[in-house]
Write a protein that holds these residues in place. Structure first.
Motif, PDB file in Angstrom:
ATOM      1  N   ARG A 275       0.808  -1.217   0.000  1.00 12.43           N
ATOM      2  CA  ARG A 275       0.000   0.000   0.000  1.00 12.43           C
ATOM      3  C   ARG A 275       0.842   1.269   0.000  1.00 12.43           C
ATOM      4  NH1 ARG A 275      -4.284  -2.280   4.529  1.00 12.43           N
ATOM      5  NH2 ARG A 275      -5.528  -3.573   3.090  1.00 12.43           N
ATOM      6  N   GLU A 276       1.942   1.272   0.749  1.00 16.57           N
ATOM      7  CA  GLU A 276       2.750   2.488   0.824  1.00 16.57           C
ATOM      8  C   GLU A 276       3.655   2.657  -0.399  1.00 16.57           C
ATOM      9  OE1 GLU A 276       6.678   1.531   3.389  1.00 16.57           O
ATOM     10  OE2 GLU A 276       4.840   1.652   4.573  1.00 16.57           O
ATOM     11  N   SER A 277       3.701   1.663  -1.260  1.00 18.99           N
ATOM     12  CA  SER A 277       4.522   1.747  -2.475  1.00 18.99           C
ATOM     13  C   SER A 277       3.642   1.830  -3.720  1.00 18.99           C
ATOM     14  CB  SER A 277       5.459   0.540  -2.579  1.00 18.99           C
ATOM     15  OG  SER A 277       4.714  -0.668  -2.620  1.00 18.99           O
ATOM     16  N   GLY A 278       2.422   2.335  -3.544  1.00 19.05           N
ATOM     17  CA  GLY A 278       1.533   2.496  -4.685  1.00 19.05           C
ATOM     18  C   GLY A 278       0.982   1.201  -5.224  1.00 19.05           C
ATOM     19  N   GLY A 279       1.021   0.148  -4.416  1.00 24.82           N
ATOM     20  CA  GLY A 279       0.456  -1.131  -4.832  1.00 24.82           C
ATOM     21  C   GLY A 279       1.372  -1.983  -5.681  1.00 24.82           C
ATOM     22  N   SER A 280       2.664  -1.651  -5.723  1.00 22.06           N
ATOM     23  CA  SER A 280       3.579  -2.406  -6.580  1.00 22.06           C
ATOM     24  C   SER A 280       3.991  -3.720  -5.930  1.00 22.06           C
ATOM     25  CB  SER A 280       4.820  -1.575  -6.906  1.00 22.06           C
ATOM     26  OG  SER A 280       5.536  -1.258  -5.729  1.00 22.06           O
ATOM     27  N   VAL A 281       3.921  -4.791  -6.704  1.00 27.85           N
ATOM     28  CA  VAL A 281       4.350  -6.118  -6.260  1.00 27.85           C
ATOM     29  C   VAL A 281       5.335  -6.669  -7.274  1.00 27.85           C
ATOM     30  CG1 VAL A 281       2.212  -6.594  -5.018  1.00 27.85           C
ATOM     31  CG2 VAL A 281       2.424  -7.281  -7.406  1.00 27.85           C
ATOM     32  N   VAL A 282       6.193  -7.572  -6.808  1.00 28.62           N
ATOM     33  CA  VAL A 282       7.204  -8.168  -7.674  1.00 28.62           C
ATOM     34  C   VAL A 282       6.792  -9.591  -8.019  1.00 28.62           C
ATOM     35  CG1 VAL A 282       9.620  -8.852  -7.889  1.00 28.62           C
ATOM     36  CG2 VAL A 282       9.026  -6.740  -6.686  1.00 28.62           C
ATOM     37  N   CYS A 283       6.711  -9.877  -9.301  1.00 27.16           N
ATOM     38  CA  CYS A 283       6.411 -11.232  -9.776  1.00 27.16           C
ATOM     39  C   CYS A 283       7.703 -11.827 -10.334  1.00 27.16           C
ATOM     40  CB  CYS A 283       5.341 -11.199 -10.865  1.00 27.16           C
ATOM     41  SG  CYS A 283       3.753 -10.527 -10.321  1.00 27.16           S
ATOM     42  N   GLU A 284       8.065 -12.992  -9.826  1.00 27.74           N
ATOM     43  CA  GLU A 284       9.338 -13.590 -10.229  1.00 27.74           C
ATOM     44  C   GLU A 284       9.159 -15.062 -10.580  1.00 27.74           C
ATOM     45  OE1 GLU A 284      13.990 -13.911  -8.733  1.00 27.74           O
ATOM     46  OE2 GLU A 284      12.421 -13.223  -7.348  1.00 27.74           O
ATOM     47  N   ALA A 306       5.210 -15.200  -1.427  1.00 27.21           N
ATOM     48  CA  ALA A 306       4.532 -16.482  -1.574  1.00 27.21           C
ATOM     49  C   ALA A 306       4.891 -17.050  -2.935  1.00 27.21           C
ATOM     50  CB  ALA A 306       3.017 -16.309  -1.450  1.00 27.21           C
ATOM     51  N   THR A 307       4.981 -18.370  -3.015  1.00 27.85           N
ATOM     52  CA  THR A 307       5.334 -19.017  -4.274  1.00 27.85           C
ATOM     53  C   THR A 307       4.374 -20.157  -4.579  1.00 27.85           C
ATOM     54  OG1 THR A 307       6.866 -20.527  -3.162  1.00 27.85           O
ATOM     55  CG2 THR A 307       7.787 -18.469  -4.032  1.00 27.85           C
ATOM     56  N   MET A 308       4.312 -20.506  -5.845  1.00 29.24           N
ATOM     57  CA  MET A 308       3.524 -21.643  -6.286  1.00 29.24           C
ATOM     58  C   MET A 308       4.310 -22.410  -7.347  1.00 29.24           C
ATOM     59  SD  MET A 308       0.755 -19.477  -8.611  1.00 29.24           S
ATOM     60  CE  MET A 308      -0.218 -20.891  -9.061  1.00 29.24           C
ATOM     61  N   GLU A 309       4.022 -23.681  -7.473  1.00 32.22           N
ATOM     62  CA  GLU A 309       4.694 -24.486  -8.490  1.00 32.22           C
ATOM     63  C   GLU A 309       4.242 -24.054  -9.877  1.00 32.22           C
ATOM     64  OE1 GLU A 309       4.062 -28.599  -7.784  1.00 32.22           O
ATOM     65  OE2 GLU A 309       5.213 -28.638  -5.910  1.00 32.22           O
ATOM     66  N   ALA A 310       5.174 -24.064 -10.822  1.00 26.93           N
ATOM     67  CA  ALA A 310       4.855 -23.653 -12.186  1.00 26.93           C
ATOM     68  C   ALA A 310       5.890 -24.210 -13.153  1.00 26.93           C
ATOM     69  CB  ALA A 310       4.814 -22.132 -12.288  1.00 26.93           C
ATOM     70  N   GLU A 311       5.459 -24.406 -14.380  1.00 31.02           N
ATOM     71  CA  GLU A 311       6.386 -24.790 -15.437  1.00 31.02           C
ATOM     72  C   GLU A 311       6.952 -23.519 -16.046  1.00 31.02           C
ATOM     73  OE1 GLU A 311       4.531 -27.302 -18.282  1.00 31.02           O
ATOM     74  OE2 GLU A 311       3.891 -28.804 -16.812  1.00 31.02           O
ATOM     75  N   VAL A 312       8.247 -23.286 -15.793  1.00 32.12           N
ATOM     76  CA  VAL A 312       8.889 -22.034 -16.201  1.00 32.12           C
ATOM     77  C   VAL A 312       9.947 -22.328 -17.261  1.00 32.12           C
ATOM     78  CG1 VAL A 312      10.168 -20.010 -15.425  1.00 32.12           C
ATOM     79  CG2 VAL A 312       8.491 -21.071 -13.907  1.00 32.12           C
ATOM     80  N   THR A 313       9.882 -21.636 -18.383  1.00 35.49           N
ATOM     81  CA  THR A 313      10.850 -21.855 -19.454  1.00 35.49           C
ATOM     82  C   THR A 313      12.041 -20.917 -19.363  1.00 35.49           C
ATOM     83  OG1 THR A 313       9.608 -20.351 -20.896  1.00 35.49           O
ATOM     84  CG2 THR A 313       9.074 -22.697 -21.036  1.00 35.49           C
ATOM     85  N   GLU A 314      11.912 -19.836 -18.590  1.00 37.81           N
ATOM     86  CA  GLU A 314      13.022 -18.891 -18.453  1.00 37.81           C
ATOM     87  C   GLU A 314      12.820 -18.035 -17.215  1.00 37.81           C
ATOM     88  OE1 GLU A 314      15.119 -15.384 -21.134  1.00 37.81           O
ATOM     89  OE2 GLU A 314      14.257 -17.164 -22.072  1.00 37.81           O
ATOM     90  N   ASP A 315      13.935 -17.723 -16.539  1.00 35.17           N
ATOM     91  CA  ASP A 315      13.871 -16.862 -15.361  1.00 35.17           C
ATOM     92  C   ASP A 315      13.392 -15.468 -15.753  1.00 35.17           C
ATOM     93  OD1 ASP A 315      14.837 -18.946 -13.907  1.00 35.17           O
ATOM     94  OD2 ASP A 315      16.862 -18.153 -13.660  1.00 35.17           O
ATOM     95  N   GLY A 316      12.696 -14.814 -14.823  1.00 34.78           N
ATOM     96  CA  GLY A 316      12.259 -13.457 -15.097  1.00 34.78           C
ATOM     97  C   GLY A 316      11.662 -12.799 -13.874  1.00 34.78           C
ATOM     98  N   LYS A 317      11.853 -11.485 -13.779  1.00 32.00           N
ATOM     99  CA  LYS A 317      11.298 -10.724 -12.666  1.00 32.00           C
ATOM    100  C   LYS A 317      10.742  -9.406 -13.190  1.00 32.00           C
ATOM    101  CE  LYS A 317      13.675 -10.369  -8.791  1.00 32.00           C
ATOM    102  NZ  LYS A 317      14.671  -9.901  -7.788  1.00 32.00           N
ATOM    103  N   VAL A 318       9.535  -9.042 -12.729  1.00 26.52           N
ATOM    104  CA  VAL A 318       8.916  -7.801 -13.168  1.00 26.52           C
ATOM    105  C   VAL A 318       8.078  -7.231 -12.035  1.00 26.52           C
ATOM    106  CG1 VAL A 318       6.899  -8.980 -14.126  1.00 26.52           C
ATOM    107  CG2 VAL A 318       7.531  -6.738 -15.015  1.00 26.52           C
ATOM    108  N   THR A 319       8.052  -5.898 -11.941  1.00 22.53           N
ATOM    109  CA  THR A 319       7.253  -5.212 -10.929  1.00 22.53           C
ATOM    110  C   THR A 319       5.967  -4.697 -11.566  1.00 22.53           C
ATOM    111  OG1 THR A 319       9.259  -4.517  -9.768  1.00 22.53           O
ATOM    112  CG2 THR A 319       7.224  -3.358  -9.222  1.00 22.53           C
ATOM    113  N   LEU A 320       4.831  -5.022 -10.947  1.00 20.59           N
ATOM    114  CA  LEU A 320       3.534  -4.672 -11.507  1.00 20.59           C
ATOM    115  C   LEU A 320       2.663  -3.951 -10.490  1.00 20.59           C
ATOM    116  CD1 LEU A 320       2.644  -8.075 -13.243  1.00 20.59           C
ATOM    117  CD2 LEU A 320       3.585  -6.041 -14.355  1.00 20.59           C
ATOM    118  N   ASN A 321       1.682  -3.225 -10.998  1.00 17.19           N
ATOM    119  CA  ASN A 321       0.642  -2.648 -10.157  1.00 17.19           C
ATOM    120  C   ASN A 321      -0.307  -3.772  -9.760  1.00 17.19           C
ATOM    121  OD1 ASN A 321      -2.025  -1.501  -9.523  1.00 17.19           O
ATOM    122  ND2 ASN A 321      -1.136   0.461 -10.109  1.00 17.19           N
ATOM    123  N   SER A 322      -0.427  -4.029  -8.460  1.00 20.87           N
ATOM    124  CA  SER A 322      -1.230  -5.168  -7.996  1.00 20.87           C
ATOM    125  C   SER A 322      -2.702  -5.031  -8.366  1.00 20.87           C
ATOM    126  CB  SER A 322      -1.087  -5.320  -6.476  1.00 20.87           C
ATOM    127  OG  SER A 322      -1.479  -4.130  -5.805  1.00 20.87           O
TER     128      SER A 322
END
Length: 367
Positions: A275-284, A306-322
């Motif tokens: 909330r104090e960061s404008g709703g930004s969350v990091v998805c990795e 928090a994490t969940m199992e997933a089939e990932v073809t390449e590493d990646g990280k991005v910050t999004l508006n929640s």
């Protein structure tokens, strides 16, 4: 004018048309009124704010034809509180007398002469199509969330109806996100029309379970939606919509299949700390660990991940508006969602797994 009508029918009709009268911002007092027209075997109720007009036809026993406009809110509130019985309405000059059982009221109105003339659509000249009500509702809800409220960019305050490769699509963007949905297949005529978002919201609000199809007619600067006994006509936005298809990434380095329900839960929890960061969350996404995570850090509140199992073809990280991410996830119809990305500064693309007709793009935030 003298007419008798069932309270249930009249109350339902007034609840629809009175919304348009209540939304008017113009300085014309008559725009706050609903136009009553008794003719033949029906009572027609009309309201307009000059940009949008709603008409509803109600079966009634017309003993004397006539017209009159009366305050929409007062009439709607009064009728809705009457017993479920027959209502008699008699107009005499600028006064409307309403009686039902032991209830009787006289409302001061305005003669219909000054009521704005409603736009008409030539059926022969218009581009017309019909779409099942459930598909209309789902598609518009999926797209309208991406429309803008910025009046300085009028093209972005609506939903763009446009034909592409023989099908009709609807799209909306506010510059930070973009939603695109295939709407109708096999459209013969070319369509390029920006429909105001408030008009579409009014159509959605007026859709009842009894309506099976939505009939749409577009001509020049007008669009009309017919929902059973209701007709909603709106002006189109006179502007050029951006060539949004150029903004849709064609090649994505990674495509991840995620459970929508779990992703919504993870994003909601992370948003509490964002909330104090404008709703930004990091998805990795982590290929080696086969995981996808959502996290947020707040200097005063703490941090969450928090994490969940997933089939990932390449590493990646991005910050999004929640909020943008949750808006998109909440209108995706499939239980699983395809999450595509190409890099930290590239937009992410969300799609249904089973039905690829819907695409939602979110621009990343600078982390």
């Amino acid at each position: 004018m003298e007419v008798e009508v069932l309270q249930t029918r009249l109350a339902k009709a007034l609840s629809v048309v009175s919304r348009v009268a209540a939304s008017t911002k113009a300085g014309l007092p008559i725009l706050s009124n609903v136009l009553l027209r008794a003719d033949g075997k029906q009572l027609t109720l009309t309201a307009t704010n000059l940009e949008l007009a709603t008409v509803e036809y109600v079966n009634a026993e017309v003993k004397k034809s006539g017209t009159l406009t009366v305050p929409a809110r007062l009439l709607s509130d009064f009728i809705s509180n009457l017993p479920k019985d027959t209502i008699k309405m008699v107009a005499d000059g600028e006064k409307l007398t309403i009686s039902s059982g032991k209830y009787k009221s006289t409302i001061n109105g305005i003669l219909a002469d000054d009521f704005p003339e409603l736009p008409t659509i030539d059926e022969k000249e218009a581009v017309s199509f019909k779409i099942p009500a459930d598909i209309f509702k789902e598609a518009v809800n999926q797209v309208i969330i991406a429309s803008s409220n910025d009046a300085t960019r009028p093209a972005l305050t609506g939903v763009y109806f446009n034909t592409f490769e023989g099908s009709l699509y609807i799209a909306a963007t506010d510059g930070y996100r973009l939603a695109d949905r295939k709407f109708v297949e096999d459209v013969k005529s070319e369509i390029k029309a920006i429909v105001p978002a408030p008009a579409l919201r009014e159509v959605l609000s007026s859709l009842s379970d009894s309506v099976e199809d939505v009939e749409v007619a577009i001509i020049d600067s007008q669009i009309r939606f017919r929902l059973g006994e209701i007709e909603i006509t709106s002006k189109l936005i006179d502007a050029s919509f951006p060539d949004y298809r150029q903004l849709i990434p064609r090649d994505n380095k990674a495509k991840i299949k995620l459970n929508k329900t779990e992703l919504i839960r993870m994003t909601k929890v992370a948003a509490l700390f964002a909330r104090e960061s404008g709703g930004s969350v990091v998805c990795e996404a982590k290929k080696d660990e086969g995981s996808f995570g959502v996290s947020a850090v707040a200097s005063e509140l703490g941090e969450n991940s928090a994490t969940m199992e997933a089939e990932v073809t390449e590493d990646g990280k991005v910050t999004l508006n929640s909020r943008y991410l949750l808006d998109a996830l909440n209108v995706i119809s499939d239980e699983d969602v395809e999450y595509n990305f190409s890099g930290k500064l590239s937009p992410i693309v969300l799609r249904n797994i089973k039905n690829a007709d819907y695409t939602h793009i979110i621009m990343p935030l600078k982390s």
